[in-house]
Structure formats: structure tokens, C-alpha cells
Design an enzyme around this catalytic site. Structure first.
Site, mmCIF file in Angstrom:
data_model
loop_
_atom_site.group_PDB
_atom_site.id
_atom_site.type_symbol
_atom_site.label_atom_id
_atom_site.label_comp_id
_atom_site.label_asym_id
_atom_site.label_seq_id
_atom_site.Cartn_x
_atom_site.Cartn_y
_atom_site.Cartn_z
ATOM 1 N N GLU A 117 -14.753 -73.627 -37.597
ATOM 2 C CA GLU A 117 -16.020 -72.887 -37.529
ATOM 3 C C GLU A 117 -15.846 -71.641 -36.697
ATOM 4 O OE1 GLU A 117 -18.973 -75.378 -35.711
ATOM 5 O OE2 GLU A 117 -18.838 -76.845 -37.318
ATOM 6 N N LYS A 172 -16.860 -69.298 -33.519
ATOM 7 C CA LYS A 172 -17.400 -69.523 -32.181
ATOM 8 C C LYS A 172 -18.358 -68.365 -31.902
ATOM 9 C CE LYS A 172 -16.043 -70.892 -27.536
ATOM 10 N NZ LYS A 172 -17.074 -70.157 -26.833
ATOM 11 N N ASP A 207 -20.933 -65.936 -30.289
ATOM 12 C CA ASP A 207 -21.029 -65.483 -28.899
ATOM 13 C C ASP A 207 -22.489 -65.227 -28.562
ATOM 14 O OD1 ASP A 207 -20.147 -64.851 -26.451
ATOM 15 O OD2 ASP A 207 -19.359 -62.876 -26.965
ATOM 16 N N TYR A 261 -24.912 -75.887 -35.193
ATOM 17 C CA TYR A 261 -23.585 -76.451 -35.430
ATOM 18 C C TYR A 261 -23.396 -77.914 -35.025
ATOM 19 C CZ TYR A 261 -23.119 -74.825 -30.594
ATOM 20 O OH TYR A 261 -23.319 -74.590 -29.273
ATOM 21 N N LYS A 293 -9.760 -68.804 -28.578
ATOM 22 C CA LYS A 293 -10.480 -67.563 -28.251
ATOM 23 C C LYS A 293 -9.635 -66.354 -28.629
ATOM 24 C CE LYS A 293 -13.032 -67.829 -24.402
ATOM 25 N NZ LYS A 293 -14.386 -67.439 -23.979
ATOM 26 N N CYS A 342 -23.530 -29.178 -13.202
ATOM 27 C CA CYS A 342 -23.802 -29.471 -14.617
ATOM 28 C C CYS A 342 -22.819 -28.695 -15.499
ATOM 29 C CB CYS A 342 -25.229 -29.073 -14.945
ATOM 30 S SG CYS A 342 -25.600 -29.210 -16.692
ATOM 31 N N CYS A 381 -25.302 -25.884 -17.431
ATOM 32 C CA CYS A 381 -26.094 -24.852 -16.752
ATOM 33 C C CYS A 381 -25.615 -24.611 -15.327
ATOM 34 C CB CYS A 381 -27.570 -25.211 -16.768
ATOM 35 S SG CYS A 381 -27.966 -26.559 -15.649
ATOM 36 N N CYS A 427 -28.744 -33.829 -13.797
ATOM 37 C CA CYS A 427 -28.885 -32.387 -13.659
ATOM 38 C C CYS A 427 -30.384 -32.139 -13.465
ATOM 39 C CB CYS A 427 -28.388 -31.669 -14.922
ATOM 40 S SG CYS A 427 -28.936 -29.953 -14.983
ATOM 41 N N CYS A 432 -31.863 -26.153 -18.693
ATOM 42 C CA CYS A 432 -30.546 -26.641 -19.091
ATOM 43 C C CYS A 432 -30.524 -26.893 -20.607
ATOM 44 C CB CYS A 432 -30.251 -27.912 -18.305
ATOM 45 S SG CYS A 432 -28.676 -28.650 -18.696
HETATM 46 S S1 IVH Z 1 -19.453 -77.182 -30.417
HETATM 47 C C1 IVH Z 1 -19.180 -80.546 -27.185
HETATM 48 N N1 IVH Z 1 -19.343 -75.191 -32.082
HETATM 49 O O1 IVH Z 1 -19.279 -72.452 -27.188
HETATM 50 C C2 IVH Z 1 -18.961 -79.229 -27.768
HETATM 51 N N2 IVH Z 1 -19.815 -74.708 -29.793
HETATM 52 O O2 IVH Z 1 -17.824 -74.073 -24.611
HETATM 53 C C3 IVH Z 1 -20.167 -78.659 -28.364
HETATM 54 N N3 IVH Z 1 -20.225 -72.334 -29.333
HETATM 55 O O3 IVH Z 1 -21.644 -72.950 -25.006
HETATM 56 C C4 IVH Z 1 -20.023 -77.270 -28.776
HETATM 57 N N4 IVH Z 1 -19.949 -71.629 -31.389
HETATM 58 O O4 IVH Z 1 -22.666 -72.903 -27.277
HETATM 59 C C5 IVH Z 1 -19.540 -75.559 -30.803
HETATM 60 N N5 IVH Z 1 -19.257 -73.511 -33.693
HETATM 61 C C6 IVH Z 1 -19.463 -73.884 -32.420
HETATM 62 C C7 IVH Z 1 -19.767 -72.956 -31.400
HETATM 63 C C8 IVH Z 1 -19.938 -73.420 -30.098
HETATM 64 C C9 IVH Z 1 -20.239 -71.283 -30.142
HETATM 65 C C10 IVH Z 1 -20.483 -72.281 -27.867
HETATM 66 C C11 IVH Z 1 -21.359 -73.352 -27.339
HETATM 67 C C12 IVH Z 1 -20.862 -73.623 -25.943
HETATM 68 C C13 IVH Z 1 -19.506 -73.046 -25.934
HETATM 69 C C14 IVH Z 1 -18.507 -74.163 -25.771
#
Ligand code: IVH
Length: 669
Positions: A113, A115, A117, A224, A315, A409, A412, A427, A433
Site C-alpha cells: 500500500e 504510506k 503522509d 486502510y 520510506k 531594497c 528602490c 521594504c 517601490c
Molecule cells: S497501517 C499498526 N497503512 O503511518 C500499524 N499506516 O507509523 C497501523 N500510515 O501514523 C498502520 N499510510 O497513520 C498503515 N497504508 C498505511 C498507512 C499508514 C500511512 C501512517 C499511519 C501511522 C504511520 C505508521
């Protein structure tokens, strides 16, 4: 209609609105027009106002917001909210997969999946209805942000299909990149400090007290994970697919947001694909997550103290490149703010060629200890704006000289100023200006301000270079001949421009105030000021104390307004604009109706959009009756801020319907 019929209609509207909401926001396949949708929503709101006993917590009217959370209550998580163990190294993913194979028997299915942000959220549903939404907090307990989460259109308030009667769903709330950019653009326009990145902005938004402000910020979500005691699926993938069928926004397999594989090769392909493709997503990700699919195997693998053994996050490294700092130049914004910019030897980063990076301010330059000609490291900060993150001092030759922040500036040559406690230099020459004048004119004509059709930044540039415009009022003195003689102007476009200027005289006061470009007075602040002071005279005469009393106006904004009105040239310019015929008074829209016929109202407290007298006039204009004290015959109490507790209690004792100003607006809209 009797109560039963009303309840039936409310139930039907809730179902239908949620159905169309889902088609629009999740499936992107709307079947009805926005107008038809709004009509249903207004009808529901009207029925709920008249019958507050049927105003359910899961009603889609909650998505508009309005509920205020003064203090976010702390809530214990039913299942601890753990984090993921993570790595930046592919070898560690290989090691993890090997460990899993050793600890279990047979073939293993993995789910890969994205991750996301954003901000983690846990949402509890009972009998298909959203009950509570809680942030991660410290993993054991988080904050109750239910009112705010309900405004997120992709989170269902009422589920469909075959769902467990009691469960929690977890996922990530994020701010789409486009929404983030627009928000920052607005803040730039009003001279506000910019937000750093979408994640922090999403997190800050989720903690705002006023849910209608959250509603306006267009947060989004991906879910998720499903947690509960008696779930009827055997693996993670099918849990996610099921959640989709109940109405949640889940990752698409077609777009490879989620993928099943049973080999390390498959996992690596997923990682490599997204390491490149991540820049083309409409939201930010900081890696990918790999999970063992089967719940039974997940249970066998169990947890360490902090994270599950059955999942790992890979990551992405922030992509970093080296290049040469060729020069530092300084941009002057329309409010006079000075931004240093690093001009770089062009270099490819995250799929684009980077030539420039922001250096923010003097402190940042000093922190980096930059020399002209240095080899610098560039990263995509928050994946959007490239930034200089460091210097490769090994490459620095003795002949290089340090970057010195400018004292004057660049345009000017005025001596720059830096206010105590602020990082930015300004400025001060706001009237002479050139980039400030042009910037102010461009802001004045922009879409959200005076919205002058037929006039754009290029024409502003030409008119300014010819010495034809300097102030806003100069625009209205332009003649047909002056315009038509500009490069690239034809008769038709000159006429359009003049027509656009004429039409701008009808732009309402709050937008005119925004257009003036007073530092820190953005669209929202301008609206609040106009609602409070009603006209430019009252605003210009307001004291610091009076200004601070207005909601959302703090000392910084108040001081900026006072300084604006203490400048004689600004006052002269305002007089000219008033004479030209721009709107400097809040227009009370008189819409007479008999919507409130037979209803009596008590108005109490302080309101945001109206004075008490205005509210009373509105009641009469719409056929209602004002009464001064509450009795059993009173139909409504319109309650504002700071109303007396005895009045409130009396209304509650007599079971009088208590409404706020938004409810009232809905009643007469
Ligand atoms: S699973 C027990 N799946 O990443 C684990 N987390 O350190 C449950 N996050 O703050 C998390 N995308 O909010 C999972 N596809 C994904 C995710 C995800 C982002 C975030 C989650 C958590 C951090 C995990």
C-alpha cells in the site's frame, strides 16, 4: 405533514444526499447537478431547523460544519494505535520478508500500500453510523475531533451494505496538494505566513475549533484498516474491499495504490514503481507499507512493544542532489516582504529541472553559512518546493565570499526594515517601490478582489511602465485612447477593459476591503471586519481595543489596520475611490418574504454577521414577530455569544426551540 411523515422525509433525504455525495466524491460519477444537490440539502436543513428532535448527529448537514469544539476531549483507544517499524534500506525489506517466511509455513500473501503522509485517525461506527473520530495522540489516547471529521466528504456518516454492527476503521486524513497550494496562494495574497507542508496543515486544520472552517479546507481521506471483535473477513485485503462497499474511500487497484503479491520481487517492483511515480500523485506519500494479508498469520506473528511484526514501512529518501549556487537575488512582494532566492545551476530533481530555490530569510542564509559559488544540497521539501538543505564544504575554494543579506531594497534602494520578533525584512517604501506598486495593482484587479475583466498582469505592467497608473484610482481615470494605444490592444479589448472597470463598482465592500491589500487582511478577515463595522468610516475610526474585539482579529492585524488608516495618502486614495463609486458600505440585502409568518422570536447575545437590530429587522422583513422576553408562546430563541444564562435556562425549561444565527440564515435564505 405529521411528525411521522416529517421523519420519513428526513430519513429519505439523508439516504439520498449520502448516496449522491458518494457518487460525487468517491466514484467521481455525479448523477445530479450541484443545484439539485443543494436543494435537497437546504430542504433537509429546513426540516431539521423546524424539527430539532430529528436533527441527527449523522445528518449530511453536519458536513457544512458549524459545531464549535472549545476543548477536544481525550479519549482512550479501544485498540492501541501502534506505529510501523520503518526503513530506508531495501535490504531490510528483504530481511523482514525472510524472517516472516521462517516464522510461518507455506506461501505468504502480502499487501503493498501507499504510506499516506497525513494524520492518522480512528473512526468508530455503531450500527452503520459514525459515532466518534479520534486522533492518534500518544497511541494509547487521542483527541475527539468528531465534529471536524464529519465535514470530510469522503468519510461516510451513514454506511450502506453489509457492515459489522460495531467496529473502528483507521486511516489517514490528508490535504490534497492542489488544496494546499490554493490555500497558500490565498495566504500569500493577504500577506499571511505560508503553511510549511500539506501534512502539518492537515493536522492543524483537524484541530480547528470551528468545524465550518474545517469544512472549507477540503480535507480528504484514505482508509486502510478495520478493527473489531467479530469481523467476518479473513484477511486485510478483503477488509479493505469490504470497507469500500460500505462507502469508504479505499485505494484503487487499477491505479496500483494497493497490490497483492506473494514474492519479494513483487514487493520491490511496487517500491520502485512508486519511488518514481510518487511525484505524479495528487497527494503526498512518504513511502509504501507492506503488510501480511492473512489475519491468522498476522496473529501468529504478533507485535513488538511498538509495532506489528506483520507490517513494515519502506520510506522514500527525500531525493537530494548537488548543484552550484550561482547567485542570490531578492524578490519584493506586494506587501514589501523581501524573499531571498537561490539561483542554481539547473539540475534534475524529482522529475523536474530545478533552477531556483527559496532561502526564506536572513536567518536561514546564516544558518546554512552560504558562500557564493558553493556546492549546495537541494531537496524537495514536503515534495513541493525545492529547498537548499546544506553545503558541501569540501568543495569550497578559498576564493569564495560569503552571501551577505541585502541592506537595501533591490528595486528602490530604500533601507530595509525588520520588525522585532519577525523573520522577514520589509521594504518600507510602499508608495514608490515599483514591484510593490505593481503587486498591489495586480492584487486589486485579481479574481477574488475586484475581479476586473479584461485586465491582467501584463497590461498592468504596460500601463505602469508608461506611467499611466500608480494608484488604484488611476485605473478608473484611464481613457479609451490610452488603452487602445498599448501594445497588443485592440478596440474590442480596450472596451472590455473599460466595461470591466465599470462593473467593478458593484463589487461588495468586503471584497473592496480585501482588494486594498492591507497587510494581514485576507478574504476572511475582510468579511469579519465588514460585518462588524458595516462601513469604511466606522472601520477607519475604530480603536485598537475595538478591532481586537472582532472575532479572529488579533494584535498583529489590528496594528496593521491602524497603521494603514494613519497614512494620509491612503485616506486621500480612499476618498477618491469613494467618489469613483466603489462600495464602501455593507449592503443589507432586503429580501422580503412571509417565511416567518406566525412565528415569534427572541433575539439575545452577540452575533457574527448581524447587529441585534439588523437581525430584528430581518425577522420583520420576513413576516416574523419580535418579542422581548421568553414565554411559552415564543417559537424561537436566536442565541448569540455571551447571552445570559437565565434566558437560556428559561427557554430550555419551556422547551422553546433554540437556534443560532446560521440556523436563522437558513430559515430566511
Ligand atoms: S497501517 C499498526 N497503512 O503511518 C500499524 N499506516 O507509523 C497501523 N500510515 O501514523 C498502520 N499510510 O497513520 C498503515 N497504508 C498505511 C498507512 C499508514 C500511512 C501512517 C499511519 C501511522 C504511520 C505508521
Amino acid at each position: 405533514m405529521n411528525k411521522n411523515e416529517i421523519k420519513e422525509e428526513i430519513d429519505r433525504l439523508i439516504r439520498e444526499i449520502e448516496f449522491h455525495n458518494h457518487l460525487y466524491y468517491i466514484e467521481s460519477k455525479p448523477q445530479i447537478s450541484d443545484y439539485e444537490f443543494d436543494v435537497m440539502l437546504s430542504r433537509l436543513q429546513e426540516l431539521e431547523n423546524d424539527n430539532p428532535e430529528f436533527a441527527y448527529s449523522y445528518s449530511p448537514t453536519k458536513r457544512i460544519g458549524g459545531d464549535i469544539t472549545k476543548k477536544f476531549e481525550t479519549v482512550l483507544h479501544r485498540f492501541p494505535m501502534l506505529s510501523l517499524s520503518n526503513t530506508y534500506a531495501e535490504e531490510e525489506i528483504v530481511d523482514w520478508e525472510n524472517r516472516i517466511k521462517k516464522l510461518t509455513q507455506g506461501e505468504i500473501d502480502y499487501v503493498c500500500e501507499l504510506k499516506y503522509d497525513g494524520v492518522a485517525i480512528g473512526i468508530r461506527y455503531e450500527n452503520g453510523r459514525l459515532i466518534k473520530a479520534v486522533t492518534r495522540g500518544d497511541g494509547v489516547q487521542g483527541e475527539d475531533v468528531t465534529n471536524n471529521v464529519k465535514t470530510i466528504r469522503t468519510i461516510p456518516l451513514q454506511l450502506k451494505g453489509d457492515f459489522p454492527s460495531d467496529f473502528e476503521i483507521r486511516g489517514e486524513i490528508y490535504m490534497p496538494i492542489e488544496v494546499f497550494k490554493n490555500l497558500n496562494k490565498e495566504r500569500e495574497d493577504s500577506g499571511e505566513q505560508l503553511f510549511a507542508n500539506p501534512r502539518n496543515t492537515a493536522s492543524g486544520t483537524l484541530k480547528m475549533q470551528d468545524s465550518s472552517a474545517v469544512s472549507a479546507r477540503s480535507l480528504d481521506s484514505y482508509l486502510y484498516g478495520v478493527y473489531g471483535d467479530n469481523l467476518f473477513f479473513e484477511n486485510h485485503f478483503s477488509a479493505v474491499q469490504n470497507a469500500g462497499s460500505w462507502g469508504f474511500k479505499i485505494p484503487s487497484s487499477d491505479k496500483r495504490f494497493i497490490e497483492k503479491t506473494n514474492t519479494i520481487k513483487g514487493i520491490m517492483e511496487f517500491i520502485h514503481y512508486w519511488d518514481k511515480e510518487r511525484y505524479n500523485l495528487p497527494f503526498e506519500i512518504d513511502g509504501v507499507v507492506i503488510k501480511v494479508n492473512d489475519y491468522q498469520i498476522q496473529n501468529e506473528l504478533g507485535f513488538t512493544a511498538k509495532s506489528p511484526r506483520w507490517a513494515i514501512a519502506y520510506k522514500f529518501k527525500a531525493e537530494r542532489v548537488e548543484t552550484i549556487l550561482e547567485s542570490v537575488t531578492y524578490q519584493v512582494g506586494r506587501t514589501g516582504a523581501i524573499t531571498p532566492v537561490a539561483n542554481l545551476k539547473p539540475v534534475s530533481l524529482g522529475g523536474t529541472i530545478v533552477k531556483r530555490a527559496s532561502l526564506h530569510n536572513q536567518d536561514q542564509i546564516e544558518k546554512l553559512n552560504l558562500f557564493l559559488g558553493d556546492t549546495v544540497f537541494i531537496e524537495k521539501g514536503g515534495e513541493i518546493i525545492p529547498k537548499v538543505v546544506g553545503v558541501n564544504t569540501l568543495n569550497r575554494s578559498a576564493s569564495l565570499t560569503p552571501v551577505m543579506f541585502v541592506g537595501t531594497c533591490p528595486d528602490c534602494k530604500s533601507q530595509l526594515e525588520r520588525k522585532q520578533g519577525e523573520a522577514q525584512h520589509y521594504c518600507p517604501n510602499d508608495e514608490k517601490c515599483p514591484p510593490q506598486i505593481k503587486g498591489k495593482l495586480e492584487h486589486f484587479i485579481s479574481r477574488k478582489a475586484m475581479n476586473i475583466e479584461g485586465l491582467g498582469s501584463e497590461t498592468i505592467e504596460l500601463l505602469f511602465e508608461k506611467g499611466l497608473i500608480h494608484t488604484f484610482s488611476d485605473l478608473y481615470d484611464l481613457t479609451f485612447d490610452q488603452i487602445v494605444n498599448l501594445d497588443g490592444m485592440a478596440e474590442k479589448s480596450a472596451n472590455n477593459l473599460l466595461q470591466g472597470l465599470g462593473a467593478s463598482k458593484n463589487v461588495p465592500f468586503s471584497r473592496v476591503l480585501f482588494a486594498l491589500g492591507i497587510r494581514h487582511v485576507g478574504e476572511t478577515v475582510a468579511k469579519k471586519l465588514v460585518n462588524h463595522f458595516q462601513n469604511i468610516n466606522a472601520l477607519s475610526e475604530a480603536s485598537r481595543e475595538e478591532l481586537i474585539q472582532v472575532e479572529e482579529i488579533g494584535e498583529k492585524i489590528a496594528d496593521s489596520i491602524l497603521s494603514y488608516f494613519s497614512n494620509a495618502n491612503h485616506l486621500k486614495e480612499l476618498d477618491k475611490l469613494i467618489l469613483i463609486g466603489l462600495q464602501f458600505e455593507n449592503e443589507r440585502k432586503i429580501i422580503k418574504s412571509n417565511k416567518l409568518e406566525g412565528q415569534s422570536f427572541v433575539v439575545s447575545g452577540v452575533f457574527e454577521s448581524f447587529s441585534r437590530d439588523e437581525l430584528k429587522l430581518l425577522i420583520e422583513d420576513n413576516g416574523g414577530k419580535n418579542v422581548s422576553s421568553i414565554s411559552s408562546k415564543t417559537n424561537y430563541l436566536i442565541a448569540g455569544e455571551n447571552m445570559g444564562p437565565s434566558k437560556l435556562k428559561k427557554a430550555e425549561d419551556l422547551k422553546i426551540t433554540i437556534i443560532n444565527e446560521d440556523d436563522f440564515k437558513q430559515m430566511v435564505s
